[in-house]
Design a protein around this motif. Sequence first.
Motif, PDB file in Angstrom:
ATOM      1  N   TYR A   3       0.810  -1.218   0.000  1.00 37.69           N
ATOM      2  CA  TYR A   3       0.000   0.000   0.000  1.00 37.69           C
ATOM      3  C   TYR A   3       0.841   1.264   0.000  1.00 37.69           C
ATOM      4  O   TYR A   3       0.310   2.362   0.077  1.00 37.69           O
ATOM      5  N   HIS A   5       3.750   3.699  -1.907  1.00 33.38           N
ATOM      6  CA  HIS A   5       4.327   4.015  -3.216  1.00 33.38           C
ATOM      7  C   HIS A   5       5.828   3.749  -3.173  1.00 33.38           C
ATOM      8  O   HIS A   5       6.429   3.675  -2.099  1.00 33.38           O
ATOM      9  N   ILE A  30      -1.063   4.805   0.764  1.00 35.32           N
ATOM     10  CA  ILE A  30      -2.177   5.491   0.107  1.00 35.32           C
ATOM     11  C   ILE A  30      -3.282   5.902   1.062  1.00 35.32           C
ATOM     12  O   ILE A  30      -4.114   6.731   0.725  1.00 35.32           O
ATOM     13  N   THR A  49      -9.319   3.706  -2.303  1.00 34.63           N
ATOM     14  CA  THR A  49      -7.967   4.051  -2.745  1.00 34.63           C
ATOM     15  C   THR A  49      -7.227   2.813  -3.252  1.00 34.63           C
ATOM     16  O   THR A  49      -6.520   2.885  -4.260  1.00 34.63           O
ATOM     17  N   ALA A  50      -7.406   1.682  -2.593  1.00 32.26           N
ATOM     18  CA  ALA A  50      -6.755   0.435  -3.048  1.00 32.26           C
ATOM     19  C   ALA A  50      -7.345  -0.008  -4.381  1.00 32.26           C
ATOM     20  O   ALA A  50      -6.609  -0.405  -5.302  1.00 32.26           O
ATOM     21  N   ARG A  51      -8.657   0.029  -4.484  1.00 36.39           N
ATOM     22  CA  ARG A  51      -9.300  -0.395  -5.743  1.00 36.39           C
ATOM     23  C   ARG A  51      -8.908   0.535  -6.892  1.00 36.39           C
ATOM     24  O   ARG A  51      -8.552   0.073  -7.978  1.00 36.39           O
ATOM     25  N   ASP A  52      -8.955   1.841  -6.657  1.00 33.30           N
ATOM     26  CA  ASP A  52      -8.649   2.814  -7.712  1.00 33.30           C
ATOM     27  C   ASP A  52      -7.216   2.701  -8.210  1.00 33.30           C
ATOM     28  O   ASP A  52      -6.938   2.952  -9.379  1.00 33.30           O
ATOM     29  N   GLN A  53      -6.302   2.317  -7.316  1.00 35.88           N
ATOM     30  CA  GLN A  53      -4.900   2.213  -7.712  1.00 35.88           C
ATOM     31  C   GLN A  53      -4.508   0.806  -8.143  1.00 35.88           C
ATOM     32  O   GLN A  53      -3.348   0.523  -8.398  1.00 35.88           O
ATOM     33  N   VAL A  55      -4.447  -2.025  -6.466  1.00 39.32           N
ATOM     34  CA  VAL A  55      -3.709  -2.847  -5.505  1.00 39.32           C
ATOM     35  C   VAL A  55      -4.468  -4.159  -5.334  1.00 39.32           C
ATOM     36  O   VAL A  55      -5.648  -4.157  -4.997  1.00 39.32           O
TER      37      VAL A  55
END
Length: 94
Positions: A3, A5, A30, A49-53, A55
Motif C-alpha cells: 500500500y 508508493h 495510500i 484508494t486500493a481499488r482505484d490504484q 492494488v
Amino acid sequence: MKYSHEGGTVTIRLAQQAGVATLTVADTGIGIPPEERGRLFQRFFRSSTARDQGVPGTGLGLVVTRAIVERHGGRISATHDEPGTTMVIRLPIG
C-alpha cells in the motif's frame, strides 16, 4: 509494503510494558478515506484508494489478523496519518 508508493516507508516497532507487547506498523502509503475507516475490519472490504490504484487483494487480511490477535487475548486498532496508516496490535505477555 503493497500500500506504499515506491520510495515510501514502513516503520515497525515492538515495545513491552506492564505485561503487554505492542507491535506498531506505520506506513506512508495510500491511506484510507475517512468515510471508509469504520469498515476497515469488515470481511471483503477494500478501500476505494486500493481499488482505484489497482492494488490486489481480497479484503480478508485484516479480518484474519484481527481473529488471530483476539484469539490470543489481544486487540488490534488503526490510526490514520497523512499520509498513511498505523496499525497497532496489543498482546498480553505470558
